[in-house]
Design a protein around this motif. Structure first.
Motif, mmCIF file in Angstrom:
data_model
loop_
_atom_site.group_PDB
_atom_site.id
_atom_site.type_symbol
_atom_site.label_atom_id
_atom_site.label_comp_id
_atom_site.label_asym_id
_atom_site.label_seq_id
_atom_site.Cartn_x
_atom_site.Cartn_y
_atom_site.Cartn_z
ATOM 1 N N THR A 1 0.810 -1.218 0.000
ATOM 2 C CA THR A 1 0.000 0.000 0.000
ATOM 3 C C THR A 1 0.851 1.279 0.000
ATOM 4 O OG1 THR A 1 -1.725 -1.231 1.154
ATOM 5 C CG2 THR A 1 -1.932 1.164 1.149
ATOM 6 N N PRO A 2 1.889 1.387 0.862
ATOM 7 C CA PRO A 2 2.668 2.634 0.828
ATOM 8 C C PRO A 2 3.254 2.912 -0.553
ATOM 9 C CG PRO A 2 3.221 1.373 2.797
ATOM 10 C CD PRO A 2 2.331 0.503 1.949
ATOM 11 N N PHE A 3 3.751 1.862 -1.223
ATOM 12 C CA PHE A 3 4.318 2.047 -2.559
ATOM 13 C C PHE A 3 3.244 2.524 -3.539
ATOM 14 C CE2 PHE A 3 4.926 0.304 -6.811
ATOM 15 C CZ PHE A 3 6.123 0.912 -7.153
ATOM 16 N N ALA A 4 2.112 1.808 -3.590
ATOM 17 C CA ALA A 4 1.040 2.161 -4.537
ATOM 18 C C ALA A 4 0.512 3.564 -4.241
ATOM 19 C CB ALA A 4 -0.083 1.127 -4.470
ATOM 20 N N THR A 5 0.431 3.907 -2.954
ATOM 21 C CA THR A 5 -0.062 5.225 -2.555
ATOM 22 C C THR A 5 0.886 6.327 -3.016
ATOM 23 O OG1 THR A 5 -0.990 4.184 -0.588
ATOM 24 C CG2 THR A 5 -0.790 6.579 -0.554
ATOM 25 N N GLY A 6 2.175 6.114 -2.756
ATOM 26 C CA GLY A 6 3.163 7.122 -3.128
ATOM 27 C C GLY A 6 3.210 7.315 -4.640
ATOM 28 N N TRP A 7 3.151 6.211 -5.385
ATOM 29 C CA TRP A 7 3.245 6.292 -6.841
ATOM 30 C C TRP A 7 2.034 7.036 -7.405
ATOM 31 C CZ3 TRP A 7 2.160 2.395 -11.208
ATOM 32 C CH2 TRP A 7 2.930 2.704 -12.337
ATOM 33 N N MET A 8 0.844 6.734 -6.863
ATOM 34 C CA MET A 8 -0.385 7.387 -7.319
ATOM 35 C C MET A 8 -0.361 8.873 -6.972
ATOM 36 S SD MET A 8 -4.293 6.142 -6.519
ATOM 37 C CE MET A 8 -4.377 6.701 -4.818
ATOM 38 N N GLY A 9 0.055 9.197 -5.751
ATOM 39 C CA GLY A 9 0.059 10.594 -5.325
ATOM 40 C C GLY A 9 1.059 11.441 -6.099
ATOM 41 N N GLU A 10 2.258 10.891 -6.299
ATOM 42 C CA GLU A 10 3.291 11.682 -6.970
ATOM 43 C C GLU A 10 3.006 11.871 -8.440
ATOM 44 O OE1 GLU A 10 7.351 10.663 -6.197
ATOM 45 O OE2 GLU A 10 6.983 10.561 -4.045
ATOM 46 N N ASN A 11 2.183 11.018 -9.015
ATOM 47 C CA ASN A 11 1.859 11.135 -10.440
ATOM 48 C C ASN A 11 0.439 11.637 -10.667
ATOM 49 O OD1 ASN A 11 4.339 10.080 -11.837
ATOM 50 N ND2 ASN A 11 3.935 8.450 -10.343
ATOM 51 N N HIS A 12 -0.119 12.308 -9.652
ATOM 52 C CA HIS A 12 -1.422 12.936 -9.771
ATOM 53 C C HIS A 12 -2.479 12.016 -10.358
ATOM 54 C CE1 HIS A 12 1.525 16.002 -9.276
ATOM 55 N NE2 HIS A 12 0.617 16.877 -8.969
ATOM 56 N N PHE A 13 -2.570 10.805 -9.798
ATOM 57 C CA PHE A 13 -3.631 9.875 -10.169
ATOM 58 C C PHE A 13 -3.626 9.527 -11.663
ATOM 59 C CE2 PHE A 13 -4.855 12.626 -6.640
ATOM 60 C CZ PHE A 13 -5.047 11.699 -5.640
ATOM 61 N N ALA A 14 -2.416 9.324 -12.214
ATOM 62 C CA ALA A 14 -2.293 8.898 -13.615
ATOM 63 C C ALA A 14 -2.917 7.506 -13.778
ATOM 64 C CB ALA A 14 -0.817 8.859 -14.015
ATOM 65 N N PRO A 15 -3.434 7.185 -15.002
ATOM 66 C CA PRO A 15 -4.157 5.923 -15.214
ATOM 67 C C PRO A 15 -3.447 4.683 -14.668
ATOM 68 C CG PRO A 15 -4.365 7.297 -17.147
ATOM 69 C CD PRO A 15 -3.444 8.031 -16.200
ATOM 70 N N ALA A 16 -2.177 4.482 -15.054
ATOM 71 C CA ALA A 16 -1.491 3.254 -14.618
ATOM 72 C C ALA A 16 -1.401 3.181 -13.101
ATOM 73 C CB ALA A 16 -0.090 3.190 -15.231
ATOM 74 N N THR A 17 -1.212 4.328 -12.464
ATOM 75 C CA THR A 17 -1.086 4.314 -11.001
ATOM 76 C C THR A 17 -2.418 3.989 -10.342
ATOM 77 O OG1 THR A 17 -1.568 6.667 -10.679
ATOM 78 C CG2 THR A 17 0.707 6.076 -11.178
ATOM 79 N N LEU A 18 -3.526 4.447 -10.948
ATOM 80 C CA LEU A 18 -4.853 4.107 -10.426
ATOM 81 C C LEU A 18 -5.108 2.607 -10.557
ATOM 82 C CD1 LEU A 18 -7.009 7.070 -11.747
ATOM 83 C CD2 LEU A 18 -6.893 6.349 -9.358
ATOM 84 N N ALA A 19 -4.670 2.026 -11.689
ATOM 85 C CA ALA A 19 -4.871 0.592 -11.897
ATOM 86 C C ALA A 19 -4.076 -0.213 -10.876
ATOM 87 C CB ALA A 19 -4.457 0.215 -13.323
ATOM 88 N N VAL A 20 -2.820 0.199 -10.643
ATOM 89 C CA VAL A 20 -1.986 -0.541 -9.690
ATOM 90 C C VAL A 20 -2.542 -0.388 -8.272
ATOM 91 C CG1 VAL A 20 0.290 -0.537 -8.579
ATOM 92 C CG2 VAL A 20 0.103 -0.550 -11.071
ATOM 93 N N TYR A 21 -2.997 0.813 -7.929
ATOM 94 C CA TYR A 21 -3.583 1.020 -6.598
ATOM 95 C C TYR A 21 -4.787 0.093 -6.416
ATOM 96 C CZ TYR A 21 -5.108 3.559 -2.420
ATOM 97 O OH TYR A 21 -5.450 3.894 -1.143
#
Lengths: 196, 196, 196, 196
Positions: free
Chosen positions: A88-108
């Protein structure tokens, strides 16, 4: 006794997951509110994940309170759940730093889905070693419609992340809100079993 | 039993918050005392926040010692408090690295304020499920003038951060000192209730 | 009960201090043993500090096992000890990354000295609320020559860090070895008190 | 009581080791799946080490459940085990970031070997203070062929890391799988001793 140490270890891991997520909220270089505003997406992801980890701690707490026996299989089912939650911390950080980009939303969504499936497996392992489907624990868990609906919604969220990213985010928030209502089923059913 | 796990989880989160704050005290590149002197504001912020988290742990410990029942609402009120406290390392690091700049003082005060309000909510939730305003816990908490004065002082601190930054810092230190006197109200009142 | 939560919180903080120190052992860029060799001073500092934190955990464990009462003052004396110990990862990392430069040796010794003084204060607070100098705990602690000798040796280490840095390092290692012999005084004395 | 605090402290350290490893999984700069694919070796190392730390927690849990007495020597044997395990995040990160380069495979095997030897020492210390080779704990541990085979396999893994790196990796995975079958020996033997 065994159960006590399982709870203590899970509490430790969940407490650390909850807390190290805040390390992704890196101190900005500027000293004004503008510098802070750039952190908003990271902060929002953090708040959402904090709620999710809180939900898992809450549900884990309720589930275990109805448990009398743990087995070797339960220990591993529990570690499997902790593995998914530790991402979760990894997926959260990646999503937050990339402003909810599509791939990050999918991984989250994928991490949420994995955690939900792992929780479902743990629940079934616990029911199996605590008297099976007719015993108090199984009846306390009941139909578990939230537990069955959530993975379906996560899948919709993952599928929509490249088409309608905002829907995907809205779904993750909605599922969290659905769970925020505390899970009193087990408490109630067990109070019914042991009315003293 | 439920209460035990609530305490254990809170202890875990508070212990981690207390300890990861020291990670903001980054090892300097130079190997002399001059390199160390640059870290002084970060160190002072760390010491102040250490005292604040210590105060919360202390008060949480005293409050929970008078509690017999916890509910789903209490679990979430507690998580809400932990959420605000989890922002302390961030606010501390930002304030320290920017030498107590106005915006950082305001945000630090905001985190203190949020934590104080969350503690107040938790206290009221616990009183509600432990016999209400006439029961031992409520009488033990009493008038709670420190708990009511602190948010007001934090508001003054936030308001003055852009006008008189030094006042703002002085207020945060003064409130910490006010709380350092350990909160014996609950201990005393409960000892009175159960004199054995 | 109170004592249980004090132990649990201290265990949590000590466990985190012990473990986050390893984060200073940063993954090197090269993939051969030469890259690893550069980390040797950081590794040696880590090993020394691991032993020191282990000693504090061990002694804390023994000291608390003979305790029946804790007070508000004890909680703060304990937090004061944890504060000094929480500076260990910083002092360790600074010393290791600068290959035991004089100033870093002095600061490391200062953190050891602060921790030793804080432990002494905690021990005296605990004796004061557990029957005073004639009670089992005080007799179990006894003359405590190790606890009295260590601060003197740390002072010698700090003083020599700018003159004979190697002596300073040797002293810190020697004090750790002196303590590695586990502290059986309290165990023995209490076993004597309660021979059943 | 002593045993309880040893378990709690070990649980804390193991929970932190398990969780801080995920910090090596650094948030990538890109926001697409290609950026994620570069993290695959780090992720695989993380998953393998998660399983290893999980195995140690599981076995530690089973071993301690059969223990009645701990001594000063046991406390240090346990800290010695935690020291080796605390090097796991470093060895994991180094191996993952360098795509399983020979030297990193050898060091990873060395940390596994050190942990296995430390566990063996702890087990023997516990047997010595819990009735010796004829007592329930010793009989529960039994021949411990897994515990004896593992170090040999780690040595083969270390030796082959510069010649056949893939074999070395395969061995580390195979040993983990061998242990994944939960260790029911102690459970079973103790259940036999205390059939109620």
């Amino acid at each position: 006794m065994q159960k006590g140490r399982l709870e203590a270890f899970s509490d430790g891991v969940l407490a650390i997951i909850l807390t190290i997520m805040v390390l992704e909220l890196k101190v900005p270089h500027g000293a004004d509110f503008a510098a802070l505003r750039l952190l908003l997406p990271v902060f929002l992801s953090y708040a959402l994940s904090f709620v999710y980890v809180g939900i898992y701690w809450n549900n884990h707490h309720h589930l275990l309170s109805g448990v009398r026996q743990v087995s070797g299989g339960v220990l591993w089912a529990n570690l499997h759940l902790l593995f998914w939650l530790s991402l979760t911390p990894f997926a959260t950080g990646w999503m937050g730093e990339n402003h909810f980009a599509p791939a990050t939303l999918a991984v989250y969504g994928g991490v949420l889905l994995g955690s939900a499936v792992a929780y479902f497996i743990l629940q079934n392992c616990l029911i199996a070693v605590n008297g099976g489907p007719a015993a108090p624990l199984a009846r306390a868990v009941g139909h578990d419609w939230k537990g069955k609906l959530s993975p379906v919604l996560y899948l919709v969220g993952i599928a929509s992340s490249f088409v309608l990213p905002w829907l995907s985010g809205a779904i993750y928030v909605a599922v969290a809100l659905m769970w925020l209502v505390p899970d009193r089923r087990i408490e109630r059913a067990l109070a019914h079993e042991n009315p003293d």
